[in-house]
Write a protein that holds these residues in place. Structure first.
Motif, PDB file in Angstrom:
ATOM      1  N   GLN A 153     -24.082 -24.450 -15.781  1.00 45.50           N
ATOM      2  CA  GLN A 153     -22.863 -23.919 -16.403  1.00 45.50           C
ATOM      3  C   GLN A 153     -22.353 -22.694 -15.637  1.00 45.50           C
ATOM      4  O   GLN A 153     -21.141 -22.502 -15.499  1.00 45.50           O
ATOM      5  N   TYR A 154     -23.267 -21.882 -15.116  1.00 46.09           N
ATOM      6  CA  TYR A 154     -22.848 -20.751 -14.287  1.00 46.09           C
ATOM      7  C   TYR A 154     -22.212 -21.245 -12.988  1.00 46.09           C
ATOM      8  O   TYR A 154     -21.151 -20.734 -12.564  1.00 46.09           O
ATOM      9  N   LEU A 155     -22.833 -22.216 -12.340  1.00 42.87           N
ATOM     10  CA  LEU A 155     -22.293 -22.722 -11.083  1.00 42.87           C
ATOM     11  C   LEU A 155     -20.918 -23.343 -11.298  1.00 42.87           C
ATOM     12  O   LEU A 155     -20.030 -23.200 -10.449  1.00 42.87           O
ATOM     13  N   GLN A 156     -20.727 -24.019 -12.429  1.00 42.81           N
ATOM     14  CA  GLN A 156     -19.423 -24.605 -12.714  1.00 42.81           C
ATOM     15  C   GLN A 156     -18.376 -23.519 -12.911  1.00 42.81           C
ATOM     16  O   GLN A 156     -17.232 -23.641 -12.452  1.00 42.81           O
ATOM     17  N   LEU A 157     -18.751 -22.432 -13.596  1.00 45.29           N
ATOM     18  CA  LEU A 157     -17.809 -21.328 -13.780  1.00 45.29           C
ATOM     19  C   LEU A 157     -17.485 -20.670 -12.443  1.00 45.29           C
ATOM     20  O   LEU A 157     -16.317 -20.342 -12.167  1.00 45.29           O
ATOM     21  N   LEU A 158     -18.486 -20.486 -11.609  1.00 49.93           N
ATOM     22  CA  LEU A 158     -18.255 -19.917 -10.278  1.00 49.93           C
ATOM     23  C   LEU A 158     -17.267 -20.781  -9.499  1.00 49.93           C
ATOM     24  O   LEU A 158     -16.324 -20.263  -8.869  1.00 49.93           O
ATOM     25  N   LEU A 214     -20.686 -16.279  -0.173  1.00 47.36           N
ATOM     26  CA  LEU A 214     -21.645 -16.357  -1.269  1.00 47.36           C
ATOM     27  C   LEU A 214     -21.359 -17.577  -2.135  1.00 47.36           C
ATOM     28  O   LEU A 214     -22.268 -18.342  -2.493  1.00 47.36           O
ATOM     29  N   VAL A 215     -20.096 -17.772  -2.464  1.00 47.90           N
ATOM     30  CA  VAL A 215     -19.712 -18.912  -3.297  1.00 47.90           C
ATOM     31  C   VAL A 215     -20.078 -20.221  -2.603  1.00 47.90           C
ATOM     32  O   VAL A 215     -20.705 -21.115  -3.202  1.00 47.90           O
ATOM     33  N   ASP A 216     -19.713 -20.353  -1.344  1.00 49.51           N
ATOM     34  CA  ASP A 216     -19.977 -21.593  -0.610  1.00 49.51           C
ATOM     35  C   ASP A 216     -21.469 -21.875  -0.531  1.00 49.51           C
ATOM     36  O   ASP A 216     -21.914 -23.016  -0.752  1.00 49.51           O
ATOM     37  N   GLU A 217     -22.246 -20.844  -0.234  1.00 45.40           N
ATOM     38  CA  GLU A 217     -23.692 -21.030  -0.079  1.00 45.40           C
ATOM     39  C   GLU A 217     -24.352 -21.364  -1.411  1.00 45.40           C
ATOM     40  O   GLU A 217     -25.182 -22.272  -1.504  1.00 45.40           O
ATOM     41  N   GLN A 218     -23.955 -20.656  -2.457  1.00 47.31           N
ATOM     42  CA  GLN A 218     -24.602 -20.880  -3.744  1.00 47.31           C
ATOM     43  C   GLN A 218     -24.256 -22.255  -4.325  1.00 47.31           C
ATOM     44  O   GLN A 218     -25.110 -22.933  -4.894  1.00 47.31           O
ATOM     45  N   LEU A 219     -23.001 -22.666  -4.170  1.00 51.98           N
ATOM     46  CA  LEU A 219     -22.604 -23.964  -4.706  1.00 51.98           C
ATOM     47  C   LEU A 219     -23.209 -25.121  -3.915  1.00 51.98           C
ATOM     48  O   LEU A 219     -23.259 -26.257  -4.413  1.00 51.98           O
ATOM     49  N   ALA A 220     -23.698 -24.860  -2.731  1.00 52.08           N
ATOM     50  CA  ALA A 220     -24.345 -25.902  -1.929  1.00 52.08           C
ATOM     51  C   ALA A 220     -25.811 -26.088  -2.317  1.00 52.08           C
ATOM     52  O   ALA A 220     -26.466 -27.031  -1.853  1.00 52.08           O
ATOM     53  N   ARG A 221     -26.330 -25.206  -3.176  1.00 53.76           N
ATOM     54  CA  ARG A 221     -27.738 -25.256  -3.567  1.00 53.76           C
ATOM     55  C   ARG A 221     -27.899 -25.859  -4.960  1.00 53.76           C
ATOM     56  O   ARG A 221     -27.030 -25.713  -5.806  1.00 53.76           O
ATOM     57  N   GLU A 222     -29.048 -26.484  -5.189  1.00 57.51           N
ATOM     58  CA  GLU A 222     -29.382 -27.035  -6.498  1.00 57.51           C
ATOM     59  C   GLU A 222     -30.360 -26.108  -7.222  1.00 57.51           C
ATOM     60  O   GLU A 222     -31.308 -25.606  -6.619  1.00 57.51           O
ATOM     61  N   PRO A 223     -30.146 -25.874  -8.501  1.00 60.13           N
ATOM     62  CA  PRO A 223     -31.111 -25.081  -9.268  1.00 60.13           C
ATOM     63  C   PRO A 223     -32.491 -25.730  -9.218  1.00 60.13           C
ATOM     64  O   PRO A 223     -32.613 -26.970  -9.123  1.00 60.13           O
TER      65      PRO A 223
END
Length: 309
Positions: free
Chosen positions: A10-15, A260-269
């Motif tokens: 849910q955080y990644l979707q908001l980001l 930061l956005v690009d890198e974080q959204l490319a990762r899986e929790p």
């Protein structure tokens, strides 16, 4: 049965939503942001769960030390710097540079804060920020002929603990840092400004409302710290942790955080970290950093990004 969705999605979707659909606007810092208004997320804290981001490493001990510092009512960075916590240094450092014209770096500034008590008093204080309002909200009483004198300060946290214990169904189980009369004296007016608590079925939940949230850097600390405070309060009041309900007014991403956005959204929790509290101190004000243990935390590497002052 399919595994429940990871709490971090849910955080990644908001980001993603803020970056893709947010209103691009100039802000106080001059950096610029993309912003959405009014998002909410919910995190269940049952079974020792903690809302620690795993798509980047979060320095949770730094966040915990900051929360413990808030509870002391201290407003000077000296004690934080002593513990190697640097997250508040940029504001007094910027004020010092502007006032003196000295091009001092952070390490040298912090060294002077530690070495010189008078320098720390003059340049390390942040004004009446969070902790001051939480545990020592100023009051005033009539002193005759239109004059007022300072009365006994209000400890909102102590009052909250007492209220949860004695009146758990109250709709007034809250505290705030938004003291209108003192905002101009603060290095930064409170972002995570109001916490409201709710008791149901032997569980204590909290709703945190932030007027402003930096999703790239601040959210990770804000969510963890709120969950930590909830766990401490629940333990002190003989309750189980319930939910953290997080809500923001202006939820934003700074324009210089695209990497930061690009890198974080490319990762899986990955994984579901948990917290244990090793002892029960006498009061909410007596916890120490060594009381907290995080287990099963195996995050992706940290992502560096600049702080906008």
């Amino acid at each position: 049965m399919a595994e429940a969705a990871h709490y971090e999605h849910q955080y990644l979707q908001l980001l993603r939503d803020v970056w893709d659909r947010g209103d691009e606007r100039r802000d106080r810092t001059g950096v610029g942001t993309r912003s959405l208004f009014g998002p909410t997320m919910r995190f269940d804290l049952a079974d020792d769960a903690m809302p620690l981001l795993t798509t980047k490493r979060v320095a949770w001990k730094t966040a915990a030390r900051e929360m413990l510092w808030f509870l002391t009512g201290d407003t000077n960075i000296r004690e934080l710097v002593r513990q190697k916590v640097h997250i508040w240094t940029d504001w007094p450092l910027d004020r010092y540079r502007r006032a003196t014209g000295e091009a001092i770096d952070r390490d040298a500034f912090e060294a002077r804060i530690l070495a010189d008590e008078a320098f720390a008093r003059d340049w390390g204080d942040l004004g009446p920020v969070y902790g001051k309002q939480w545990v020592a909200w100023d009051t005033y009483e009539p002193a005759g002929e239109g004059l007022f004198r300072r009365g006994a300060p209000i400890n909102q946290i102590a009052a909250l603990v007492e209220a949860i214990r004695t009146n758990p169904t109250s709709r007034r189980l809250l505290f705030t840092g938004w003291n209108v009369a003192e905002l101009d004296g603060m290095a930064l007016p409170p972002c995570h400004m109001t916490y409201q608590f709710h008791v149901s079925g032997g569980r204590l939940s909290v709703m945190l409302w932030q007027r402003s949230c930096d999703l790239g850097l601040g959210f990770a600390f804000n969510a963890f710290s709120a969950a930590l405070l909830l766990r401490m309060l629940a333990q002190q009041c003989d309750l189980a942790p319930g939910e953290l309900v997080w809500s923001a007014g202006d939820a934003h991403v700074y324009l210089n955080h695209q990497h930061l956005v690009d890198e974080q959204l490319a990762r899986e929790p990955r994984g579901r970290p948990r917290m244990t509290i090793r002892r029960r101190p006498e009061s909410i004000f007596d916890y120490r950093i060594e009381d907290f243990e995080i287990v099963d935390y195996d995050p992706h590497p940290a992502i560096a990004a600049p702080v906008a002052v």
